[in-house]
Design a protein around this motif. Structure first.
Motif, mmCIF file in Angstrom:
data_model
loop_
_atom_site.group_PDB
_atom_site.id
_atom_site.type_symbol
_atom_site.label_atom_id
_atom_site.label_comp_id
_atom_site.label_asym_id
_atom_site.label_seq_id
_atom_site.Cartn_x
_atom_site.Cartn_y
_atom_site.Cartn_z
ATOM 1 N N GLN A 101 44.544 23.329 44.300
ATOM 2 C CA GLN A 101 43.345 24.127 44.535
ATOM 3 C C GLN A 101 43.391 25.382 43.672
ATOM 4 O O GLN A 101 44.334 26.172 43.760
ATOM 5 C CB GLN A 101 43.255 24.512 46.016
ATOM 6 C CG GLN A 101 42.086 25.408 46.377
ATOM 7 C CD GLN A 101 40.781 24.647 46.540
ATOM 8 O OE1 GLN A 101 40.700 23.472 46.157
ATOM 9 N NE2 GLN A 101 39.776 25.287 47.074
ATOM 10 N N LEU A 102 42.379 25.553 42.850
ATOM 11 C CA LEU A 102 42.336 26.720 41.969
ATOM 12 C C LEU A 102 42.165 27.987 42.778
ATOM 13 O O LEU A 102 41.404 28.017 43.746
ATOM 14 C CB LEU A 102 41.177 26.578 40.988
ATOM 15 C CG LEU A 102 41.186 27.547 39.811
ATOM 16 C CD1 LEU A 102 42.200 27.096 38.771
ATOM 17 C CD2 LEU A 102 39.799 27.660 39.197
ATOM 18 N N GLN A 103 42.879 29.025 42.402
ATOM 19 C CA GLN A 103 42.732 30.333 43.036
ATOM 20 C C GLN A 103 42.663 31.409 41.962
ATOM 21 O O GLN A 103 43.343 31.323 40.942
ATOM 22 C CB GLN A 103 43.891 30.616 43.988
ATOM 23 C CG GLN A 103 43.896 29.705 45.210
ATOM 24 C CD GLN A 103 44.947 30.095 46.231
ATOM 25 O OE1 GLN A 103 46.063 30.440 45.881
ATOM 26 N NE2 GLN A 103 44.582 30.051 47.498
ATOM 27 N N LEU A 104 41.821 32.409 42.208
ATOM 28 C CA LEU A 104 41.702 33.546 41.316
ATOM 29 C C LEU A 104 41.930 34.821 42.122
ATOM 30 O O LEU A 104 41.465 34.925 43.270
ATOM 31 C CB LEU A 104 40.315 33.592 40.660
ATOM 32 C CG LEU A 104 39.940 32.408 39.753
ATOM 33 C CD1 LEU A 104 39.184 31.343 40.542
ATOM 34 C CD2 LEU A 104 39.104 32.876 38.574
ATOM 35 N N GLN A 105 42.612 35.784 41.541
ATOM 36 C CA GLN A 105 42.941 37.026 42.236
ATOM 37 C C GLN A 105 42.754 38.201 41.297
ATOM 38 O O GLN A 105 43.429 38.299 40.269
ATOM 39 C CB GLN A 105 44.373 36.991 42.744
ATOM 40 C CG GLN A 105 44.807 38.263 43.461
ATOM 41 C CD GLN A 105 44.076 38.464 44.772
ATOM 42 O OE1 GLN A 105 44.125 37.612 45.661
ATOM 43 N NE2 GLN A 105 43.383 39.583 44.909
ATOM 44 N N GLU A 106 41.859 39.111 41.687
ATOM 45 C CA GLU A 106 41.637 40.320 40.916
ATOM 46 C C GLU A 106 42.692 41.375 41.276
ATOM 47 O O GLU A 106 43.121 41.466 42.420
ATOM 48 C CB GLU A 106 40.243 40.903 41.191
ATOM 49 C CG GLU A 106 39.077 39.961 40.989
ATOM 50 C CD GLU A 106 38.721 39.174 42.230
ATOM 51 O OE1 GLU A 106 37.689 38.471 42.223
ATOM 52 O OE2 GLU A 106 39.475 39.238 43.235
ATOM 53 N N SER A 107 43.049 42.183 40.294
ATOM 54 C CA SER A 107 43.954 43.301 40.554
ATOM 55 C C SER A 107 43.576 44.461 39.645
ATOM 56 O O SER A 107 43.078 44.265 38.538
ATOM 57 C CB SER A 107 45.401 42.899 40.326
ATOM 58 O OG SER A 107 45.601 42.477 38.992
ATOM 59 N N GLY A 108 43.845 45.670 40.146
ATOM 60 C CA GLY A 108 43.545 46.870 39.378
ATOM 61 C C GLY A 108 43.222 48.035 40.292
ATOM 62 O O GLY A 108 43.124 47.864 41.511
ATOM 63 N N PRO A 109 43.047 49.210 39.723
ATOM 64 C CA PRO A 109 42.776 50.407 40.520
ATOM 65 C C PRO A 109 41.471 50.297 41.292
ATOM 66 O O PRO A 109 40.476 49.779 40.780
ATOM 67 C CB PRO A 109 42.697 51.527 39.469
ATOM 68 C CG PRO A 109 43.386 50.995 38.269
ATOM 69 C CD PRO A 109 43.171 49.522 38.292
ATOM 70 N N GLY A 110 41.484 50.815 42.511
ATOM 71 C CA GLY A 110 40.278 50.818 43.328
ATOM 72 C C GLY A 110 39.439 52.076 43.138
ATOM 73 O O GLY A 110 38.326 52.153 43.641
ATOM 74 N N LEU A 111 39.990 53.043 42.430
ATOM 75 C CA LEU A 111 39.287 54.309 42.216
ATOM 76 C C LEU A 111 39.413 54.707 40.749
ATOM 77 O O LEU A 111 40.524 54.740 40.207
ATOM 78 C CB LEU A 111 39.872 55.398 43.119
ATOM 79 C CG LEU A 111 39.239 56.781 43.034
ATOM 80 C CD1 LEU A 111 37.785 56.738 43.507
ATOM 81 C CD2 LEU A 111 40.034 57.785 43.862
ATOM 82 N N VAL A 112 38.295 54.976 40.134
ATOM 83 C CA VAL A 112 38.259 55.375 38.719
ATOM 84 C C VAL A 112 37.400 56.632 38.601
ATOM 85 O O VAL A 112 36.354 56.735 39.254
ATOM 86 C CB VAL A 112 37.684 54.246 37.842
ATOM 87 C CG1 VAL A 112 37.696 54.659 36.360
ATOM 88 C CG2 VAL A 112 38.465 52.958 38.022
ATOM 89 N N LYS A 113 37.825 57.547 37.774
ATOM 90 C CA LYS A 113 37.067 58.791 37.597
ATOM 91 C C LYS A 113 35.897 58.573 36.628
ATOM 92 O O LYS A 113 35.986 57.753 35.694
ATOM 93 C CB LYS A 113 37.967 59.896 37.073
ATOM 94 C CG LYS A 113 38.988 60.418 38.077
ATOM 95 C CD LYS A 113 39.799 61.542 37.476
ATOM 96 C CE LYS A 113 40.603 62.281 38.518
ATOM 97 N NZ LYS A 113 41.478 61.395 39.309
ATOM 98 N N PRO A 114 34.819 59.303 36.829
ATOM 99 C CA PRO A 114 33.686 59.213 35.895
ATOM 100 C C PRO A 114 34.134 59.484 34.461
ATOM 101 O O PRO A 114 35.002 60.330 34.224
ATOM 102 C CB PRO A 114 32.739 60.300 36.404
ATOM 103 C CG PRO A 114 33.058 60.432 37.847
ATOM 104 C CD PRO A 114 34.536 60.213 37.959
#
Lengths: 110, 123
Positions: B1-14
């Motif tokens: 079963q294919l699975q995809l998982q995003e990762s990265g910062p949840g908060l970014v400054k303007p």
């Protein structure tokens, strides 16, 4: 590329049939057999219901069907059930490797 | 079963750059039947296609975001990435990675989605 046009909301009682329309142009909906439909419950990722205008992936109940006439595609839910209450989005391939979504339709089961 | 998982910062400054990675498991990113897509959804709003990439590195972007978007693919790690530069509050959204039809092959829709990751743009 403008978004495809969907009604903001539709409703139906359990057992009734409900149709959600998705209107585009000859450069997207009407130009390719690449319309797909997605169901999204709150807090969840979208789920593919229909692809290639009317094809249904395995595991999707057959009460969900798709059709298309000219620049308007439709999702038909025959015999709507309580668990079908969700948001529905259409999507179409458009020319030059672009894809465009509809604004979404909220289905309320009365 | 294919699975995809995003990762990265949840908060970014303007004005800074949003960076996300999507890890694919249960299948190969080099499957020539598919593109790999980024799609976003502002809270309470609809879906917006951001862009797609083929395993060869060919990229395709939404005209409205093209000037700020870049994507890349790492076939050795079976993952692909998104960068969105000069972000503003309007870029606050749930970002999904997904497996998408290759229009050169056949219509298949967007058949596998990650769970999505909320990215908030705020100082």
């Amino acid at each position: 590329q403008s978004a495809l046009t969907q009604p903001r909301s539709v409703s139906g009682s359990p057992g009734q049939s409900v149709t959600i329309s998705c209107t585009g142009t000859s450069t997207d909906v009407g130009g390719y057999n690449y319309v797909s439909w997605y169901q999204q419950h709150p807090g969840k990722a979208p789920k593919l219901l229909i692809y290639a205008d009317y094809r249904r992936p395995s595991g999707v109940p057959d009460r969900f069907s798709g059709s298309k006439s000219g620049n308007t595609a439709s999702l038909i839910i025959s015999g709507v059930q309580a668990e079908d209450e969700a948001d529905y989005f259409c999507c179409s391939y458009a020319r030059n490797y672009n894809w465009v979504f509809g604004g979404g339709t909220k289905l309320t089961v009365l | 079963q294919l699975q995809l998982q995003e990762s990265g910062p949840g908060l970014v400054k303007p004005s800074e750059t949003l960076s996300l990675t999507c890890s694919v498991s249960g299948g190969s990113i080099t499957d020539n039947n598919y593109f790999w897509a980024w799609i976003r959804q502002p809270p309470g709003e609809g879906l917006e296609w951001i862009g797609s990439i083929y395993y060869s590195g060919s990229t395709y972007y939404s005209p409205s975001l093209k000037s700020r978007v870049s994507t890349s693919v790492d076939t050795s790690e079976n993952q692909f990435s998104l960068k969105l530069s000069f972000v503003t509050a309007a870029d606050t959204a749930i970002y999904y990675c997904a497996r998408q039809e290759n229009p050169n092959i056949a219509p298949r829709g967007i058949d596998y989605w990650g769970q999505g990751t909320l990215v908030t743009v705020s100082s």
